[in-house]
Design an enzyme around this catalytic site. Structure first.
Site, short mmCIF file in Angstrom:
data_model
loop_
_atom_site.label_atom_id
_atom_site.label_comp_id
_atom_site.label_asym_id
_atom_site.label_seq_id
_atom_site.Cartn_x
_atom_site.Cartn_y
_atom_site.Cartn_z
N CYS A 984 0.91 -1.00 -0.08
CA CYS A 984 -0.01 -0.17 0.22
C CYS A 984 0.76 1.19 -0.21
O CYS A 984 0.48 2.36 -0.33
CB CYS A 984 -0.85 -0.10 0.98
SG CYS A 984 -0.02 -0.18 2.70
N MET A 985 2.15 1.09 0.42
CA MET A 985 3.13 2.30 0.40
C MET A 985 4.25 2.07 -0.55
O MET A 985 5.20 2.88 -0.45
CB MET A 985 3.55 2.33 1.81
CG MET A 985 2.65 2.62 3.14
SD MET A 985 3.28 3.03 4.66
CE MET A 985 3.81 1.54 4.82
#
Length: 1016
Positions: A984-985
């Site tokens: 997600c990052m």
């Protein structure tokens, strides 16, 4: 001054002086009035006297002429009795012209004409003894005779005299034609035909007598005996055309004259050209039916329609091997058709509702359809193509008829001479400025592009030789590319004149031809890579304002930054309108009425018609703007109801079926709208336990990637592969294998593809181009034969060989318009067209057979599946947005570039940070990381990217567009631990290993373990 003395009691008195003055004034007035009355009476008397004298003069003249006629008639009768020598015959002719009267002297006229013809037959020198004036007077008697003819009139001797003594001399022919010869001749014809029994409009048989008369009327203009033909002037031919087009009754023209001209008038032979044929053609070119013929408005339409039909009738018998004859015909026909079009545009006549008016309307409609039938006939196509192949072809003659060449465009396109002449005409001046949409050069460009388009579409990629298509191929494509932008600028002028849309409609035909031509070349170039990279965008002109790299090139564009969002909004609105029932022309007109900046209107037109002249990455940026705008719009609405997130739990080993149950099409409570929201996915591993990862976007990306990977798997049965290239396309037998419910699955897969596009995620998949073209482009188009090469090279080879197969070889093959298919054991015969199994394939229809064959296998068999997938995509994202991309670009948009990232690109867009205090070995470890990643194989690099970001492909515009920015975090932990990631990052957590070997071993193991988020 007052002459009256008025007293208080009302009396009026005048003195003598005043009374005398008043009397003198009254007397003067009376005197003047009497003079005027006398003058008026004198004038009246003089006029009456003149009238009486005139009447008396006419009466005396009439009596004198009557007396002289009686004398001449008596002398004629006396001379005509007994033997008639040459001198008597001449004397009889001299006397006859002085007393001839209709209904009294017909027999005397016929007798005289018979004697004259006999004398000339016996001795040709006899003709010289008759003066031209006497011949002319006798011809006028003949005209009177024909003017009062009926169905019993014997006309042979009259026409024989005219042929031997009058029409054989040009000056006499012109003089008598001016005095009503043609009117009288056609009056005789209509008298012989008689009154029609009914009002039916159809070809009727011409009796021998009628045929003989028509032959004599047209004798001078029809090539029979070239040595006997009398040269005539344009005025004579013009009078003949006027009589035919104006004087003849409606039914007789439609039922007799029109078909006689078509079937019997031959203006040229195989070796000779009638010198009068050029006169007929010149008369047609100069026949201004409004001004020259001086017709009433209600006659103009009929005359123009008839003239058009007459000249089109000449096409039927034109000598197609005589270049001069073809040139004369098409030069005159072009002007006749152009004049007719101009007349019909400007003519405004009230409809005649009388019986005769309705009949005339019906006849005109019949003649109009007859003319259109010739324009679409094989003879017209052959004549046009024969003329196009002549060395002296005049392209300005064929340009006005370009609308009628649809059926024979392939034949015209085969003429190198014609295309060369068109190209020379178009590029005759240094600059091509399409300011006037009605110029000949603009119309020539339309015809030129249509012809070249035909040539290109008929050439397979393997046979593509640019110079064989057109000698100036490269220069031509570059020229048309640049002209297309000029045309768009002319369609959307800065200063609009008149109603919005009028100028665009005027340019519509030529722009359609230009855009279609450029599109065909572009599709060919996509496959062959013929033009150098950047050719299509290297036009040196700013095609639109406020998009992509061009928006960042000049300070002026930066000042126009507010236009960007407006452009995107207008373009999105246009795509939405196109996806519905509205016409994009309506939106264009609305933009004009709403004063949308001209630059934006031009840009929208480019994106709708020739988007490939805009750099690909600029279009990707524009597409991303469209998606972002739609996403923002959805989120704004969703925040009002606090439902912009949705949760989904799936089993890792049942991702497809779990997702299908959630998002499959349903009659009620369909969750398709949730696909536009943020989906938070929870994975359950093979052991039935929840995976450790928390979805911040990375788990969803992996979920979608695995879902589509499973959906596209050949083992699942929804898709199959081409024989050699292993490209995916819908399985035609899926409906037999999986049942009718398979279309629901296809629609669901379409929704997932739409979600993939909506989220701007990439999927490692390779679709067949014929499938992706139908998925996102116009499905009404035929599938190109070249696509069969990727589907099945052997079939492609055989179909290509059919194009050059001889008639005898085709006969031996015994092919018909049907194919035999075997779907999972079900063998059936499918007709490629109605009753196709009973229609043999011949040289004439082999191209149709190939087209239908390719369409069946590459289009019809998968049409229902493609339709279901399209519906699914359209439920998530506007599928019309894809029209700005070519099929290979759509493949890139879905799957990304096949090339993996370079270490240089990764170093520029990935930051390495350390989770512990920096040491002297930090820089060495960084170099070690870069070196290990750089030495990874292509598959390992894709696995690395998938491990870190959740997707194995880099975004289309590179790693720089990843958000959040990609990073590597070096952590201090045991060297036995594996690297982990936070997708997600876009973050890779990697322990600080002591040596390169361990780093490479652990990294390879982690990225290829397939452990999902167990390593989160």
């Amino acid at each position: 001054m007052s002459f009256n003395l008025v007293f208080f009691n009302g009396d009026v008195r005048r003195d003598k002086k005043q009374e005398a003055m008043l009397n003198s004034m009254n007397a003067r007035g009376n005197f003047l009035q009497s003079l005027a009355d006398m003058e008026k009476q004198r004038t009246k008397n003089e006029e009456q006297t003149k009238a009486v004298r005139k009447i008396q003069k006419k009466w005396r003249g009439f009596r004198a002429r009557h007396f002289l006629r009686l004398q001449f008639r008596a002398q004629f009768d006396a001379i005509s009795d007994g033997h008639r020598g040459l001198e008597k015959i001449l004397h009889m002719a001299q006397l006859l012209v002085n007393f001839y009267e209709t209904n009294k002297d017909e027999e005397r006229l016929v007798m005289t004409l018979v004697e004259l013809v006999k004398a000339r037959t016996a001795n040709r020198a006899f003709e010289q003894q008759i003066r031209d004036s006497q011949r002319f007077l006798l011809a006028r008697c003949c005209v009177k005779f024909l003017d009062h003819a009926d169905e019993n009139t014997i006309f042979f001797h009259v026409f024989r005299f005219l042929e031997d003594f009058v029409t054989c001399h040009s000056h006499l022919y012109e003089a008598i034609s001016q005095h009503g010869l043609f009117d009288a001749e056609f009056h005789l014809l209509e008298a012989l035909i008689g009154k029609p029994e009914d009002v039916s409009i159809q070809k009727k048989p011409i009796l021998p007598r009628h045929l003989q008369l028509l032959t004599r009327i047209f004798d001078v203009f029809v090539l029979q005996n070239p040595a006997r033909t009398t040269p005539v002037s344009v005025h004579v031919a013009d009078r003949l055309l006027k009589t035919i087009c104006v004087k003849i009754s409606d039914l007789n023209f439609a039922n007799y004259i029109l078909y006689y001209i078509r079937d019997h008038i031959r203006l040229s032979g195989t070796q000779h050209v009638n010198p009068n044929s050029s006169v007929i053609y010149e008369a047609g070119k100069s026949a201004n039916v409004i001004q020259k013929w001086k017709l009433r408005p209600e006659e103009v339409e009929t005359a123009s329609i008839r003239l058009r039909a007459v000249f089109l009738s000449f096409v039927e018998n034109v000598n197609k091997t005589n270049s001069e004859s073809l040139k004369q015909l098409f030069d005159s026909l072009a002007l006749v058709l152009d004049q007719h079009a101009t007349i019909m545009k400007t003519l405004n006549v009230k409809e005649d509702l009388t019986e005769n008016g309705r009949l005339r309307t019906a006849v005109n409609q019949y003649i109009w359809e007859y003319s259109n039938g010739i324009l679409s006939s094989v003879n017209f196509r052959r004549a046009a193509c024969a003329y196009a192949n002549t060395q002296n072809v005049n392209v300005t003659s064929l340009i006005p008829m370009r609308k009628h060449f649809t059926e024979c465009m392939d034949l015209l396109a085969s003429s190198d001479t014609f295309l060369e002449a068109l190209y020379t005409f178009i590029t005759s001046s240094e600059r091509f400025e399409p300011d006037d949409c009605c110029t000949q050069r603009i119309n020539a460009l339309e015809l030129f592009c249509n012809c070249l388009n035909k040539r290109i579409s008929s050439v397979a990629d393997s046979d593509f030789i640019p110079t064989s298509i057109f000698p100036h191929f490269d220069a031509t494509v570059e020229f048309v590319r640049d002209v297309s932008i000029k045309l768009i600028h002319s369609m959307f002028p800065v200063y609009q004149r008149g109603e919005p849309g009028v100028v665009r409609n005027q340019f519509k035909d030529v722009t359609d031809a230009v855009f279609s031509f450029l599109g065909a070349i572009y599709q060919k170039d996509i496959r062959l890579k013929y033009f150098p990279e950047g050719f299509w965008t290297n036009h040196g002109r700013e095609v639109f304002v406020g998009i992509g790299h061009q928006a960042r090139t000049t300070p002026r564009n930066r000042r126009q930054q507010p236009m960007r969002s407006e452009f995107v909004e207008r373009l999105a609105e246009l795509y939405e309108e196109e996806g519905g029932d509205s016409d994009d022309e309506e939106l264009m007109e609305r933009n004009a009425r709403e004063k949308v900046p001209t630059a934006l209107q031009r840009g929208i037109c480019i994106m709708k018609n020739i988007p490939f002249i805009v750099p690909f990455m600029d279009r990707v940026q524009l597409f991303n703007r469209l998606v972002s705008q739609e996403h923002d719009r959805f989120m704004d609405v969703s925040r009002m109801f606090n439902n912009y997130n949705t949760n989904l739990t799936v089993r890792r080993d049942q991702i497809y079926m779990d997702a299908f149950e959630k998002y499959k099409p349903k009659a009620v409570k369909d969750d398709v709208r949730e696909l536009k929201a943020n989906i938070r996915v929870k994975m359950i591993n093979w052991a039935g336990s929840n995976e450790q990862g928390v979805d911040g976007g990375g788990i969803f990306r992996e979920f979608l990637s695995e879902l589509l990977k499973d959906a596209f798997s050949v083992n699942r049965g929804f898709f199959t592969e081409t024989t050699e290239s292993k490209l995916l396309y819908p399985n035609p037998t899926a409906i037999y294998l999986l049942g009718a419910d398979c279309l629901t699955h296809y629609q669901f897969i379409g929704r997932m593809i739409g979600k993939l596009i909506y989220e701007r995620q990439l999927q490692e998949v390779r679709f067949a181009e014929f499938f992706i073209a139908q998925l996102f482009e116009d499905r009404t188009k035929d599938v190109d034969l070249q696509h069969m090469k990727s589907f099945d090279p052997l079939i492609f080879k055989n179909l290509k060989a059919l194009q050059t197969t001889s008639e005898q070889e085709l006969d031996e093959l015994q092919l018909d318009f049907s194919v035999v298919t075997s779907d999972v054991g079900l063998v059936r015969t499918v007709n490629l067209k109605p009753n196709g199994s009973n229609q043999r394939v011949t040289v004439d229809n082999v191209h149709e057979y190939i087209r239908l064959y390719v369409n069946y296998y590459l289009k019809q068999r998968i049409a229902t599946m493609v339709g279901a997938i399209r519906r699914g995509i359209s439920e998530v994202v506007n599928i019309e947005w894809m029209s700005m991309f070519a099929p290979h670009e759509l493949q890139i948009l879905i799957a990304g570039f096949e090339e993996v990232f370079t270490i240089k690109e990764l170093q520029q867009n990935c930051q390495i940070t350390f989770g512990m205090a920096s040491s002297t070995t930090d820089q060495d470890f960084i170099e070690m990381i870069w070196d290990v990643i750089d030495k990874l194989s292509k598959d390992d690099k894709m696995a690395f990217l998938r491990f870190v970001t959740g997707c194995s492909r880099a975004p289309v515009d590179g790693l720089k567009s990843l958000y959040p920015k990609m990073g590597i975090l070096v952590i201090s932990t045991s060297e036995e631990e594996l690297p982990t990631s936070a997708t997600c990052m876009n973050l890779l957590r990697i322990p600080k290993y002591s040596n390169r070997t361990k780093l490479e071993e652990k990294l390879r193991y982690a990225i290829n373990s397939g452990a999902g988020f167990e390593l989160a």
